[in-house]
Scaffold this active site. Structure first.
Site, PDB file in Angstrom:
ATOM      1  N   MET A  30      -1.253  48.886  36.361  1.00  0.00           N
ATOM      2  CA  MET A  30      -0.396  50.027  36.694  1.00  0.00           C
ATOM      3  C   MET A  30      -0.615  51.161  35.691  1.00  0.00           C
ATOM      4  O   MET A  30       0.200  52.080  35.591  1.00  0.00           O
ATOM      5  CB  MET A  30       1.071  49.603  36.740  1.00  0.00           C
ATOM      6  CG  MET A  30       1.380  48.662  37.896  1.00  0.00           C
ATOM      7  SD  MET A  30       3.107  48.665  38.442  1.00  0.00           S
ATOM      8  CE  MET A  30       3.942  48.138  36.955  1.00  0.00           C
ATOM      9  N   GLY A  31      -1.715  51.077  34.937  1.00  0.00           N
ATOM     10  CA  GLY A  31      -2.053  52.165  34.039  1.00  0.00           C
ATOM     11  C   GLY A  31      -1.323  52.107  32.710  1.00  0.00           C
ATOM     12  O   GLY A  31      -0.764  51.080  32.331  1.00  0.00           O
ATOM     13  N   ALA A  32      -1.336  53.253  31.976  1.00  0.00           N
ATOM     14  CA  ALA A  32      -0.823  53.310  30.601  1.00  0.00           C
ATOM     15  C   ALA A  32      -1.472  52.174  29.815  1.00  0.00           C
ATOM     16  O   ALA A  32      -0.809  51.321  29.231  1.00  0.00           O
ATOM     17  CB  ALA A  32       0.697  53.225  30.566  1.00  0.00           C
ATOM     18  N   LEU A  33      -2.788  52.168  29.821  1.00  0.00           N
ATOM     19  CA  LEU A  33      -3.567  51.023  29.357  1.00  0.00           C
ATOM     20  C   LEU A  33      -3.459  50.803  27.850  1.00  0.00           C
ATOM     21  O   LEU A  33      -3.331  51.746  27.072  1.00  0.00           O
ATOM     22  CB  LEU A  33      -5.035  51.205  29.753  1.00  0.00           C
ATOM     23  CG  LEU A  33      -5.304  51.418  31.243  1.00  0.00           C
ATOM     24  CD1 LEU A  33      -6.788  51.590  31.491  1.00  0.00           C
ATOM     25  CD2 LEU A  33      -4.744  50.265  32.070  1.00  0.00           C
ATOM     26  N   ALA A  35      -4.664  47.527  24.660  1.00  0.00           N
ATOM     27  CA  ALA A  35      -5.738  46.590  24.324  1.00  0.00           C
ATOM     28  C   ALA A  35      -5.731  45.339  25.197  1.00  0.00           C
ATOM     29  O   ALA A  35      -6.779  44.728  25.418  1.00  0.00           O
ATOM     30  CB  ALA A  35      -5.653  46.196  22.846  1.00  0.00           C
ATOM     31  N   HIS A  37      -5.056  45.234  28.437  1.00  0.00           N
ATOM     32  CA  HIS A  37      -5.808  45.603  29.644  1.00  0.00           C
ATOM     33  C   HIS A  37      -7.309  45.658  29.354  1.00  0.00           C
ATOM     34  O   HIS A  37      -8.130  45.173  30.141  1.00  0.00           O
ATOM     35  CB  HIS A  37      -5.374  46.988  30.143  1.00  0.00           C
ATOM     36  CG  HIS A  37      -3.959  47.069  30.619  1.00  0.00           C
ATOM     37  ND1 HIS A  37      -3.005  47.822  29.977  1.00  0.00           N
ATOM     38  CD2 HIS A  37      -3.328  46.495  31.677  1.00  0.00           C
ATOM     39  CE1 HIS A  37      -1.857  47.714  30.618  1.00  0.00           C
ATOM     40  NE2 HIS A  37      -2.025  46.915  31.651  1.00  0.00           N
ATOM     41  N   GLN A 148      -1.643  36.989  30.719  1.00  0.00           N
ATOM     42  CA  GLN A 148      -0.628  35.935  30.740  1.00  0.00           C
ATOM     43  C   GLN A 148       0.732  36.391  30.223  1.00  0.00           C
ATOM     44  O   GLN A 148       1.682  35.613  30.245  1.00  0.00           O
ATOM     45  CB  GLN A 148      -1.116  34.726  29.943  1.00  0.00           C
ATOM     46  CG  GLN A 148      -2.273  34.003  30.609  1.00  0.00           C
ATOM     47  CD  GLN A 148      -2.789  32.827  29.789  1.00  0.00           C
ATOM     48  OE1 GLN A 148      -2.287  32.553  28.703  1.00  0.00           O
ATOM     49  NE2 GLN A 148      -3.798  32.151  30.299  1.00  0.00           N
ATOM     50  N   LYS A 149       0.847  37.649  29.772  1.00  0.00           N
ATOM     51  CA  LYS A 149       2.175  38.127  29.381  1.00  0.00           C
ATOM     52  C   LYS A 149       3.124  38.030  30.573  1.00  0.00           C
ATOM     53  O   LYS A 149       4.305  37.758  30.418  1.00  0.00           O
ATOM     54  CB  LYS A 149       2.120  39.559  28.852  1.00  0.00           C
ATOM     55  CG  LYS A 149       3.485  40.081  28.380  1.00  0.00           C
ATOM     56  CD  LYS A 149       3.409  41.474  27.845  1.00  0.00           C
ATOM     57  CE  LYS A 149       3.271  42.478  28.966  1.00  0.00           C
ATOM     58  NZ  LYS A 149       4.541  42.606  29.759  1.00  0.00           N
ATOM     59  N   ARG A 187       5.265  49.549  28.669  1.00  0.00           N
ATOM     60  CA  ARG A 187       6.636  50.014  28.441  1.00  0.00           C
ATOM     61  C   ARG A 187       6.941  50.220  26.954  1.00  0.00           C
ATOM     62  O   ARG A 187       7.930  50.882  26.624  1.00  0.00           O
ATOM     63  CB  ARG A 187       7.634  49.025  29.049  1.00  0.00           C
ATOM     64  CG  ARG A 187       7.663  49.050  30.572  1.00  0.00           C
ATOM     65  CD  ARG A 187       8.714  48.084  31.110  1.00  0.00           C
ATOM     66  NE  ARG A 187       8.881  48.212  32.553  1.00  0.00           N
ATOM     67  CZ  ARG A 187       8.169  47.560  33.460  1.00  0.00           C
ATOM     68  NH1 ARG A 187       7.211  46.739  33.050  1.00  0.00           N
ATOM     69  NH2 ARG A 187       8.382  47.737  34.753  1.00  0.00           N
TER      70      ARG A 187
END
Length: 281
Positions: A30-33, A35, A37, A148-149, A187
């Protein structure tokens, strides 16, 4: 790196890759990448010839309109990170492209979704399953990569792949953390300086709980101690702390030899909802 905006363009591109015998990897985001990602993108690049990264803030998986409205959107900054990480194609669809008409399909994942995130965010996993199914159909990847978060989400997507016979391999990678233990999350950008300073308390609670599990402390006591540790910081509002079977996600009431458990939590801090987990073998 190519940037595509339509399902038709993505499908045509990936079908050409398949005809050429190339192996496709998909990293849905969903973006706002961050580390975490980029770890998935790099892993996909190491295993596949073509890496598709999707960035789509999916409205159907948000049950809180404010959370959807405030979710960080940084497409230009994200694109700058993706090329060096090994992304071949960035898929940036609009809401109208992904949902040309309102979705009426409803998934039911049974006990997997009736606990934790599913219990506290009605409709969340229906939205996840819908958008992931769409991406799988549009891209037809050989492998799909998830972090896995979101442990419960990985379990839901694994069930989706099995039940709908998607011809792909689901690959998951461990949570990437900040030096102080806070799980990386898009977030986190919304945390104030004061909130960010106490946020690592969540991981501290998980680590203490994991030590209790390894020492044979009763599950209910592990849960109570972890909840008390988190709530000792007034800035937190704890939504849940669960001791669950790592496969079925059902609450664990007594220890069994050889059973893996997952410790999962969700808490609100300064108006931001954070989740995390630790698996104990």
């Amino acid at each position: 790196m190519e940037i595509l905006h339509t399902a038709a363009a993505l499908h045509a591109y990936t079908e050409n890759c398949r005809r050429a015998g190339q192996r496709l990897g998909l990293v849905p985001t969903m973006g706002a990448l961050h580390a975490g990602h980029l770890q998935l993108v790099q892993a996909a690049a190491a295993a596949c010839d073509v890496v598709v990264v999707s960035i789509f803030v999916n409205p159907t998986q948000f049950n809180n309109p404010d959370d959807f409205r405030l979710y960080p959107r940084l497409p230009e900054a994200d694109a700058a990170l993706l090329g060096p990480a090994g992304c071949t194609v960035l898929f940036l669809p609009s809401v109208e492209e992904m949902y040309p008409q309102p979705s009426v399909l409803h998934f039911d994942f049974g006990p997997l979704e009736r606990v934790m995130e599913g219990a506290h965010r009605p409709g969340h996993f229906n939205g996840v399953a819908t958008v992931v199914s769409k991406l799988f159909h549009m891209c037809r990847p050989h492998q799909a990569y998830f972090g896995q978060k979101d442990w419960q989400q990985v379990a839901i997507v694994r069930q989706l792949v099995q039940d709908l016979s998607f011809d792909l391999e689901l690959v998951s990678f461990p949570t990437v953390r900040e030096p102080d233990g806070l799980a990386m999350s898009s977030r986190n950008r919304r945390l104030s300086t004061e909130a960010r300073a106490v946020a690592p308390r969540l991981y501290e609670a998980l680590e203490q709980a994991a030590a209790g599990v390894r020492s044979g402390v009763a599950p209910t006591q592990v849960q109570q101690q972890a909840a008390a540790y988190i709530m000792a910081e007034p800035a937190f509002t704890l939504e849940y702390f669960e001791v669950a079977d790592a496969q079925t996600l059902q609450p664990v009431e007594a220890w069994e030899p050889g059973r893996s458990v997952v410790l999962c939590l969700a808490a609100h801090l300064g108006g931001v909802r954070l989740i995390d987990n630790v698996v104990v073998e």
